[in-house]
Scaffold this motif. Structure first.
Motif, PDB file in Angstrom:
ATOM      1  N   LEU A  85       0.866  -1.184   0.000  1.00  0.00           N
ATOM      2  CA  LEU A  85       0.000   0.000   0.000  1.00  0.00           C
ATOM      3  C   LEU A  85       0.902   1.233   0.000  1.00  0.00           C
ATOM      4  O   LEU A  85       1.748   1.389   0.881  1.00  0.00           O
ATOM      5  CB  LEU A  85      -0.907   0.003   1.229  1.00  0.00           C
ATOM      6  N   THR A  86       0.714   2.069  -0.983  1.00  0.00           N
ATOM      7  CA  THR A  86       1.582   3.239  -1.144  1.00  0.00           C
ATOM      8  C   THR A  86       0.755   4.512  -1.184  1.00  0.00           C
ATOM      9  O   THR A  86      -0.158   4.649  -2.013  1.00  0.00           O
ATOM     10  CB  THR A  86       2.407   3.136  -2.444  1.00  0.00           C
ATOM     11  N   VAL A  87       1.076   5.442  -0.307  1.00  0.00           N
ATOM     12  CA  VAL A  87       0.456   6.771  -0.317  1.00  0.00           C
ATOM     13  C   VAL A  87       1.529   7.768  -0.726  1.00  0.00           C
ATOM     14  O   VAL A  87       2.557   7.911  -0.053  1.00  0.00           O
ATOM     15  CB  VAL A  87      -0.127   7.139   1.060  1.00  0.00           C
ATOM     16  N   ASN A  88       1.296   8.427  -1.841  1.00  0.00           N
ATOM     17  CA  ASN A  88       2.257   9.407  -2.356  1.00  0.00           C
ATOM     18  C   ASN A  88       2.013  10.783  -1.749  1.00  0.00           C
ATOM     19  O   ASN A  88       0.883  11.127  -1.388  1.00  0.00           O
ATOM     20  CB  ASN A  88       2.142   9.493  -3.881  1.00  0.00           C
ATOM     21  N   LYS A  89       3.082  11.560  -1.651  1.00  0.00           N
ATOM     22  CA  LYS A  89       2.945  12.912  -1.112  1.00  0.00           C
ATOM     23  C   LYS A  89       2.047  13.757  -2.009  1.00  0.00           C
ATOM     24  O   LYS A  89       2.029  13.611  -3.226  1.00  0.00           O
ATOM     25  CB  LYS A  89       4.314  13.577  -0.985  1.00  0.00           C
ATOM     26  N   ARG A  90       1.323  14.662  -1.377  1.00  0.00           N
ATOM     27  CA  ARG A  90       0.396  15.550  -2.086  1.00  0.00           C
ATOM     28  C   ARG A  90       1.107  16.873  -2.391  1.00  0.00           C
ATOM     29  O   ARG A  90       1.856  17.402  -1.565  1.00  0.00           O
ATOM     30  CB  ARG A  90      -0.826  15.813  -1.207  1.00  0.00           C
ATOM     31  N   ALA A  91       0.870  17.414  -3.583  1.00  0.00           N
ATOM     32  CA  ALA A  91       1.461  18.695  -3.967  1.00  0.00           C
ATOM     33  C   ALA A  91       0.660  19.843  -3.349  1.00  0.00           C
ATOM     34  O   ALA A  91      -0.569  19.871  -3.416  1.00  0.00           O
ATOM     35  CB  ALA A  91       1.493  18.836  -5.480  1.00  0.00           C
ATOM     36  N   ALA A  92       1.375  20.780  -2.737  1.00  0.00           N
ATOM     37  CA  ALA A  92       0.746  21.978  -2.168  1.00  0.00           C
ATOM     38  C   ALA A  92       1.592  23.192  -2.546  1.00  0.00           C
ATOM     39  O   ALA A  92       2.785  23.063  -2.855  1.00  0.00           O
ATOM     40  CB  ALA A  92       0.608  21.863  -0.661  1.00  0.00           C
ATOM     41  N   GLN A  93       0.970  24.349  -2.496  1.00  0.00           N
ATOM     42  CA  GLN A  93       1.651  25.573  -2.888  1.00  0.00           C
ATOM     43  C   GLN A  93       1.454  26.655  -1.828  1.00  0.00           C
ATOM     44  O   GLN A  93       0.344  26.796  -1.284  1.00  0.00           O
ATOM     45  CB  GLN A  93       1.129  26.094  -4.239  1.00  0.00           C
ATOM     46  N   VAL A  94       2.511  27.403  -1.547  1.00  0.00           N
ATOM     47  CA  VAL A  94       2.423  28.575  -0.670  1.00  0.00           C
ATOM     48  C   VAL A  94       3.112  29.733  -1.380  1.00  0.00           C
ATOM     49  O   VAL A  94       4.103  29.531  -2.091  1.00  0.00           O
ATOM     50  CB  VAL A  94       3.068  28.328   0.709  1.00  0.00           C
ATOM     51  N   ALA A  95       2.579  30.938  -1.206  1.00  0.00           N
ATOM     52  CA  ALA A  95       3.141  32.076  -1.941  1.00  0.00           C
ATOM     53  C   ALA A  95       2.880  33.375  -1.195  1.00  0.00           C
ATOM     54  O   ALA A  95       1.817  33.562  -0.587  1.00  0.00           O
ATOM     55  CB  ALA A  95       2.549  32.159  -3.348  1.00  0.00           C
ATOM     56  N   SER A  96       3.858  34.269  -1.242  1.00  0.00           N
ATOM     57  CA  SER A  96       3.640  35.647  -0.808  1.00  0.00           C
ATOM     58  C   SER A  96       3.351  36.487  -2.040  1.00  0.00           C
ATOM     59  O   SER A  96       3.824  36.172  -3.138  1.00  0.00           O
ATOM     60  CB  SER A  96       4.864  36.185  -0.054  1.00  0.00           C
ATOM     61  N   THR A 129       7.438  38.880   6.242  1.00  0.00           N
ATOM     62  CA  THR A 129       8.255  39.965   6.798  1.00  0.00           C
ATOM     63  C   THR A 129       8.880  40.863   5.736  1.00  0.00           C
ATOM     64  O   THR A 129       9.683  41.734   6.064  1.00  0.00           O
ATOM     65  CB  THR A 129       9.374  39.373   7.675  1.00  0.00           C
ATOM     66  N   GLY A 130       8.527  40.689   4.479  1.00  0.00           N
ATOM     67  CA  GLY A 130       9.105  41.508   3.423  1.00  0.00           C
ATOM     68  C   GLY A 130       8.719  42.975   3.577  1.00  0.00           C
ATOM     69  O   GLY A 130       7.605  43.310   3.981  1.00  0.00           O
ATOM     70  N   THR A 131       9.640  43.869   3.239  1.00  0.00           N
ATOM     71  CA  THR A 131       9.383  45.307   3.317  1.00  0.00           C
ATOM     72  C   THR A 131      10.274  46.038   2.319  1.00  0.00           C
ATOM     73  O   THR A 131      11.425  45.639   2.098  1.00  0.00           O
ATOM     74  CB  THR A 131       9.625  45.838   4.743  1.00  0.00           C
ATOM     75  N   GLN A 132       9.721  47.094   1.696  1.00  0.00           N
ATOM     76  CA  GLN A 132      10.482  47.907   0.748  1.00  0.00           C
ATOM     77  C   GLN A 132      10.050  49.355   0.905  1.00  0.00           C
ATOM     78  O   GLN A 132       8.885  49.680   0.708  1.00  0.00           O
ATOM     79  CB  GLN A 132      10.231  47.450  -0.691  1.00  0.00           C
ATOM     80  N   THR A 133      11.002  50.229   1.276  1.00  0.00           N
ATOM     81  CA  THR A 133      10.677  51.643   1.485  1.00  0.00           C
ATOM     82  C   THR A 133      11.189  52.518   0.349  1.00  0.00           C
ATOM     83  O   THR A 133      10.430  53.252  -0.273  1.00  0.00           O
ATOM     84  CB  THR A 133      11.253  52.134   2.824  1.00  0.00           C
ATOM     85  N   SER A 138      12.603  44.275  -3.691  1.00  0.00           N
ATOM     86  CA  SER A 138      13.142  43.266  -2.785  1.00  0.00           C
ATOM     87  C   SER A 138      12.130  42.138  -2.672  1.00  0.00           C
ATOM     88  O   SER A 138      10.967  42.274  -3.047  1.00  0.00           O
ATOM     89  CB  SER A 138      13.452  43.860  -1.407  1.00  0.00           C
ATOM     90  N   LYS A 139      12.577  41.017  -2.151  1.00  0.00           N
ATOM     91  CA  LYS A 139      11.712  39.858  -2.007  1.00  0.00           C
ATOM     92  C   LYS A 139      10.735  40.048  -0.837  1.00  0.00           C
ATOM     93  O   LYS A 139      11.103  40.585   0.199  1.00  0.00           O
ATOM     94  CB  LYS A 139      12.536  38.592  -1.788  1.00  0.00           C
ATOM     95  N   ASN A 140       9.515  39.584  -1.045  1.00  0.00           N
ATOM     96  CA  ASN A 140       8.512  39.606   0.015  1.00  0.00           C
ATOM     97  C   ASN A 140       8.663  38.305   0.824  1.00  0.00           C
ATOM     98  O   ASN A 140       7.849  37.382   0.715  1.00  0.00           O
ATOM     99  CB  ASN A 140       7.108  39.729  -0.572  1.00  0.00           C
ATOM    100  N   VAL A 141       9.724  38.264   1.612  1.00  0.00           N
ATOM    101  CA  VAL A 141      10.130  37.023   2.276  1.00  0.00           C
ATOM    102  C   VAL A 141       9.098  36.579   3.323  1.00  0.00           C
ATOM    103  O   VAL A 141       8.398  37.408   3.924  1.00  0.00           O
ATOM    104  CB  VAL A 141      11.512  37.172   2.932  1.00  0.00           C
ATOM    105  N   PHE A 142       9.027  35.256   3.516  1.00  0.00           N
ATOM    106  CA  PHE A 142       8.086  34.726   4.492  1.00  0.00           C
ATOM    107  C   PHE A 142       8.515  33.337   4.932  1.00  0.00           C
ATOM    108  O   PHE A 142       9.296  32.659   4.258  1.00  0.00           O
ATOM    109  CB  PHE A 142       6.664  34.685   3.925  1.00  0.00           C
TER     110      PHE A 142
END
Length: 223
Positions: A85-96, A129-133, A138-142
Motif C-alpha cells: 500500500l503506497t500513499v504518495n505525497k500531495r502537492a501543495a503551494q504557498v506564496a507571498s 516579513t518583506g518590506t520595501q521603502t 526586494s523579495k517579500n520574504v516569508f
C-alpha cells in the motif's frame, strides 16, 4: 491422506493513491497454482494513511473443494505474499504576493500570503516579513508553519516568494512636489547661485535627499 505438494501462491493486492487524509486499503488476492475443481476464500489486512508504504497482508486463506468443504490442510505448499500500500505525497503551494506602489516614504508590505493544495482541515500559517521603502525592489520574504492538524511530511510544498517594488515618484506632480523659489537680489552684474530644494509633500522630505544649485546669469545692465 497425503497432502498435495502442488505450489500455490496467494498474493495480496497492492494499491496506491495521493495523500488525502483517509486510510488506503485494498481487498482481494491473486491466487496461482490452485488445481481445477477447487475454490478459495481469503481476507487481507493492511492500511496506510500517511505518505509512505506498508504491507497489505494475507490475513486468512482457505481452499474449498467442490462441496464447499475446507480442505486447506490437504495442501502443504501454500505461499502467502504481501501486497504493498503506497500513499504518495500531495502537492501543495504557498506564496507571498507581489506588490507595487509609488515611493511615499512609507514601507511597502503585503502580508496576504496564499496556500493551496492542502487537504481540508490542514494547512499552514504565515509570517510575512518583506518590506520595501526606498525606490527599488526586494523579495517579500516569508516563513510558514504547519497547523496542529497538519504533517508536512505528507506534502511536497512549492514555495513562491513575491516581489515588493517601490517606483520613483513623478517630480512633475505639482500637488505633491514644491520647488523653492530664489531670493531676490540687487543686480550687481555677477552670476548668482542659489540652492533650490524640491520638497515631497507626502513625506515631508527633500526629494532625492539633497538640494540642487541654480545659476542665474546677468542679462541686463544696471539702470
Amino acid at each position: 491422506v497425503t497432502a498435495s505438494t502442488v505450489a500455490i501462491t496467494v498474493t495480496a493486492n497492492s494499491a496506491s493513491k495521493t495523500y488525502d487524509g483517509t486510510a488506503l486499503t485494498k481487498d482481494g488476492v491473486t491466487v496461482t497454482g490452485l488445481p481445477a475443481g477447487f475454490t478459495y476464500e481469503a481476507t487481507v489486512s493492511g492500511s496506510q494513511t500517511a505518505a509512505g508504504t506498508s504491507a497489505n497482508q494475507v490475513a486468512t486463506f482457505a481452499i474449498l473443494d467442490a462441496s464447499g468443504t475446507d480442505v486447506t490442510s490437504s495442501f502443504s505448499n501454500v505461499t502467502k505474499v504481501d501486497g504493498t500500500l503506497t500513499v504518495n505525497k500531495r502537492a501543495a503551494q504557498v506564496a507571498s504576493p507581489d506588490a507595487t506602489k509609488v515611493y511615499d516614504g512609507i514601507a511597502l508590505t503585503d502580508t496576504a500570503a496564499t496556500q493551496s493544495g492542502f487537504v481540508d482541515g490542514e494547512g499552514v500559517t504565515f509570517d510575512v516579513t518583506g518590506t520595501q521603502t526606498n525606490v527599488g525592489s526586494s523579495k517579500n520574504v516569508f516563513t510558514y508553519t504547519a497547523t496542529a492538524s497538519t504533517n508536512l511530511d505528507n506534502y511536497t510544498v512549492a514555495k513562491t516568494v513575491g516581489t515588493l517594488t517601490a517606483t520613483a515618484a513623478n517630480i512633475t506632480d505639482e500637488a505633491r512636489f514644491t520647488v523653492s523659489q530664489p531670493d531676490d537680489v540687487v543686480y550687481n552684474g555677477i552670476e548668482q547661485k542659489q540652492p533650490i530644494t524640491v520638497t515631497d509633500a507626502t513625506t515631508g522630505k527633500t526629494a532625492w535627499g539633497t538640494t540642487r544649485e541654480r545659476s542665474i546669469a546677468p542679462t541686463r545692465s544696471p539702470p
